[in-house]
Motif scaffolding. Structure first.
Motif, PDB file in Angstrom:
ATOM      1  N   GLY A  48       0.776  -1.227   0.000  1.00 22.17           N
ATOM      2  CA  GLY A  48       0.000   0.000   0.000  1.00 22.17           C
ATOM      3  C   GLY A  48       0.807   1.276   0.000  1.00 22.17           C
ATOM      4  O   GLY A  48       0.248   2.363   0.189  1.00 22.17           O
ATOM      5  N   LEU A  49       2.110   1.185  -0.213  1.00 17.04           N
ATOM      6  CA  LEU A  49       2.949   2.379  -0.199  1.00 17.04           C
ATOM      7  C   LEU A  49       2.456   3.384  -1.240  1.00 17.04           C
ATOM      8  O   LEU A  49       2.296   3.059  -2.403  1.00 17.04           O
ATOM      9  N   GLY A  50       2.206   4.617  -0.797  1.00 20.84           N
ATOM     10  CA  GLY A  50       1.735   5.660  -1.695  1.00 20.84           C
ATOM     11  C   GLY A  50       0.234   5.762  -1.837  1.00 20.84           C
ATOM     12  O   GLY A  50      -0.278   6.724  -2.406  1.00 20.84           O
ATOM     13  N   VAL A  51      -0.506   4.773  -1.311  1.00 20.53           N
ATOM     14  CA  VAL A  51      -1.967   4.797  -1.381  1.00 20.53           C
ATOM     15  C   VAL A  51      -2.519   5.568  -0.183  1.00 20.53           C
ATOM     16  O   VAL A  51      -1.992   5.471   0.928  1.00 20.53           O
ATOM     17  N   ASN A  52      -3.578   6.317  -0.392  1.00 25.65           N
ATOM     18  CA  ASN A  52      -4.212   7.102   0.660  1.00 25.65           C
ATOM     19  C   ASN A  52      -5.560   6.497   1.009  1.00 25.65           C
ATOM     20  O   ASN A  52      -6.428   6.359   0.138  1.00 25.65           O
ATOM     21  N   ILE A  53      -5.726   6.103   2.268  1.00 25.40           N
ATOM     22  CA  ILE A  53      -6.976   5.516   2.734  1.00 25.40           C
ATOM     23  C   ILE A  53      -7.672   6.536   3.633  1.00 25.40           C
ATOM     24  O   ILE A  53      -7.148   6.909   4.681  1.00 25.40           O
ATOM     25  N   TYR A  54      -8.851   6.963   3.204  1.00 23.04           N
ATOM     26  CA  TYR A  54      -9.625   7.941   3.962  1.00 23.04           C
ATOM     27  C   TYR A  54     -10.666   7.203   4.799  1.00 23.04           C
ATOM     28  O   TYR A  54     -11.559   6.553   4.251  1.00 23.04           O
ATOM     29  N   ILE A  55     -10.521   7.287   6.105  1.00 23.72           N
ATOM     30  CA  ILE A  55     -11.401   6.585   7.030  1.00 23.72           C
ATOM     31  C   ILE A  55     -12.467   7.556   7.513  1.00 23.72           C
ATOM     32  O   ILE A  55     -12.214   8.424   8.352  1.00 23.72           O
ATOM     33  N   LEU A  56     -13.688   7.425   6.977  1.00 25.33           N
ATOM     34  CA  LEU A  56     -14.806   8.251   7.408  1.00 25.33           C
ATOM     35  C   LEU A  56     -15.511   7.511   8.529  1.00 25.33           C
ATOM     36  O   LEU A  56     -16.237   6.538   8.296  1.00 25.33           O
ATOM     37  N   ASP A  57     -15.282   7.934   9.764  1.00 24.08           N
ATOM     38  CA  ASP A  57     -15.743   7.141  10.899  1.00 24.08           C
ATOM     39  C   ASP A  57     -15.758   8.002  12.164  1.00 24.08           C
ATOM     40  O   ASP A  57     -15.912   9.219  12.077  1.00 24.08           O
ATOM     41  N   ASP A  65       0.708   1.380  15.739  1.00 33.04           N
ATOM     42  CA  ASP A  65       0.189   0.560  14.650  1.00 33.04           C
ATOM     43  C   ASP A  65       0.178   1.316  13.327  1.00 33.04           C
ATOM     44  O   ASP A  65       0.138   0.716  12.261  1.00 33.04           O
ATOM     45  N   PHE A  66       0.202   2.640  13.382  1.00 33.83           N
ATOM     46  CA  PHE A  66       0.151   3.446  12.169  1.00 33.83           C
ATOM     47  C   PHE A  66       1.492   4.104  11.856  1.00 33.83           C
ATOM     48  O   PHE A  66       1.554   5.112  11.149  1.00 33.83           O
ATOM     49  N   LEU A  78      -0.417   8.319   9.931  1.00 37.66           N
ATOM     50  CA  LEU A  78      -1.756   8.802  10.256  1.00 37.66           C
ATOM     51  C   LEU A  78      -1.805  10.319  10.290  1.00 37.66           C
ATOM     52  O   LEU A  78      -0.988  10.962  10.944  1.00 37.66           O
ATOM     53  N   THR A  79      -2.767  10.887   9.562  1.00 35.95           N
ATOM     54  CA  THR A  79      -3.007  12.328   9.622  1.00 35.95           C
ATOM     55  C   THR A  79      -4.479  12.578   9.939  1.00 35.95           C
ATOM     56  O   THR A  79      -5.353  11.753   9.625  1.00 35.95           O
ATOM     57  N   TYR A  80      -4.744  13.703  10.574  1.00 37.43           N
ATOM     58  CA  TYR A  80      -6.112  14.101  10.904  1.00 37.43           C
ATOM     59  C   TYR A  80      -6.531  15.182   9.914  1.00 37.43           C
ATOM     60  O   TYR A  80      -6.120  16.332  10.015  1.00 37.43           O
ATOM     61  N   ASP A  81      -7.350  14.795   8.947  1.00 40.20           N
ATOM     62  CA  ASP A  81      -7.698  15.705   7.859  1.00 40.20           C
ATOM     63  C   ASP A  81      -8.872  16.620   8.191  1.00 40.20           C
ATOM     64  O   ASP A  81      -8.878  17.781   7.798  1.00 40.20           O
ATOM     65  N   ALA A  82      -9.886  16.088   8.864  1.00 41.57           N
ATOM     66  CA  ALA A  82     -11.075  16.899   9.138  1.00 41.57           C
ATOM     67  C   ALA A  82     -11.878  16.275  10.271  1.00 41.57           C
ATOM     68  O   ALA A  82     -11.830  15.064  10.499  1.00 41.57           O
ATOM     69  N   ASN A  83     -12.609  17.130  10.968  1.00 41.99           N
ATOM     70  CA  ASN A  83     -13.494  16.686  12.051  1.00 41.99           C
ATOM     71  C   ASN A  83     -14.794  17.470  11.896  1.00 41.99           C
ATOM     72  O   ASN A  83     -14.840  18.667  12.152  1.00 41.99           O
ATOM     73  N   PHE A  84     -15.853  16.783  11.466  1.00 41.27           N
ATOM     74  CA  PHE A  84     -17.122  17.445  11.184  1.00 41.27           C
ATOM     75  C   PHE A  84     -18.090  17.422  12.355  1.00 41.27           C
ATOM     76  O   PHE A  84     -19.194  17.958  12.239  1.00 41.27           O
ATOM     77  N   ALA A 112       0.284   2.053   3.721  1.00 41.13           N
ATOM     78  CA  ALA A 112      -0.582   3.085   3.164  1.00 41.13           C
ATOM     79  C   ALA A 112      -0.704   4.262   4.132  1.00 41.13           C
ATOM     80  O   ALA A 112      -0.510   4.118   5.342  1.00 41.13           O
ATOM     81  N   ASN A 113      -1.017   5.422   3.584  1.00 41.37           N
ATOM     82  CA  ASN A 113      -1.280   6.601   4.405  1.00 41.37           C
ATOM     83  C   ASN A 113      -2.714   6.543   4.912  1.00 41.37           C
ATOM     84  O   ASN A 113      -3.640   6.271   4.141  1.00 41.37           O
ATOM     85  N   VAL A 114      -2.901   6.793   6.196  1.00 41.31           N
ATOM     86  CA  VAL A 114      -4.225   6.738   6.813  1.00 41.31           C
ATOM     87  C   VAL A 114      -4.693   8.164   7.099  1.00 41.31           C
ATOM     88  O   VAL A 114      -4.013   8.924   7.793  1.00 41.31           O
ATOM     89  N   HIS A 115      -5.852   8.522   6.563  1.00 41.03           N
ATOM     90  CA  HIS A 115      -6.414   9.854   6.750  1.00 41.03           C
ATOM     91  C   HIS A 115      -7.688   9.740   7.584  1.00 41.03           C
ATOM     92  O   HIS A 115      -8.672   9.143   7.136  1.00 41.03           O
ATOM     93  N   SER A 116      -7.659  10.282   8.786  1.00 44.62           N
ATOM     94  CA  SER A 116      -8.827  10.233   9.662  1.00 44.62           C
ATOM     95  C   SER A 116      -9.734  11.421   9.366  1.00 44.62           C
ATOM     96  O   SER A 116      -9.318  12.577   9.428  1.00 44.62           O
ATOM     97  N   ILE A 117     -10.991  11.121   9.033  1.00 43.33           N
ATOM     98  CA  ILE A 117     -12.011  12.149   8.858  1.00 43.33           C
ATOM     99  C   ILE A 117     -13.168  11.782   9.772  1.00 43.33           C
ATOM    100  O   ILE A 117     -13.882  10.809   9.533  1.00 43.33           O
TER     101      ILE A 117
END
Length: 199
Positions: A48-57, A65-66, A78-84, A112-117
């Protein structure tokens, strides 16, 4: 990963690799049994190197682990992209989902890159927040990308249209939950709601 637990082991199962006949994990209920012979390993040529996984949760807790590897000082994926919805950045359900997708211990895409939304909390997820999150990824997402929505409600027309837009215009795969709302035949539902094949 070696040895792997049964869910990851199943990823590299091929019927031709099972010359000794079918075998099932006996503890699984009969409807969930998949005949395969465990070899306690899983091959992952692409981690998964270079792939971006956006976790909407419900958000993702920071964890070793990340990291890029088991060294706690290695690069953080792991990055924190947005909090709605506000509140704490992490949540147990979102962390579990992210771990299955990309965790070092039991995840599939371990680099893979993990994006928390964050779109929900322990009280649930509102469709309006999930829709905002999909629009956010459409406008800001980095390809190659996958969006994971492990919650019900995606059959709402506006939500479904946003998924189609992402898939066709941005070439972003959107993974949705199935079965949580007791609708029996997911494949039939999918054909009704997504009549055009996506390429």
């Amino acid at each position: 990963q070696d040895p792997s637990f049964w869910a990851l082991d199943l990823l590299n199962y091929r019927p031709e690799d099972n010359p000794n006949g079918p075998e099932s994990d006996r503890w699984l209920p009969s409807f969930a049994r998949v005949p395969f012979r465990r070899d306690n390993s899983v091959w992952l040529n692409n981690r998964g190197l270079g792939v971006n996984i956006y976790i909407l949760d419900t958000g993702v807790f920071q964890s070793v682990d990340f990291r890029m590897n088991e060294n706690p000082l290695s690069a953080n994926r792991l990055t924190y992209d947005a909090n709605f919805v506000g509140g704490a950045a992490g949540g147990s359900h979102g962390t579990t989902v992210a771990g299955m997708a990309a965790g070092m211990r039991c995840g599939v895409a371990k680099e893979a890159n993990v994006h928390s939304i964050k779109v929900g909390s322990s009280n649930g997820i509102q469709r309006k927040d999930a829709l905002k999150a999909l629009q956010f990824v459409r406008e800001n997402g980095v390809s190659p990308a996958v969006i994971n929505c492990s919650f019900v409600g995606w059959s709402d027309a506006s939500f479904r249209n946003e998924i189609l837009t992402l898939a066709t215009n941005r070439k972003i795969a959107v993974i949705v939950a199935s079965g949580n709302d007791s609708r029996s035949n997911f494949l039939d539902i999918l054909e009704l709601e997504f009549p055009q094949p996506l390429h």
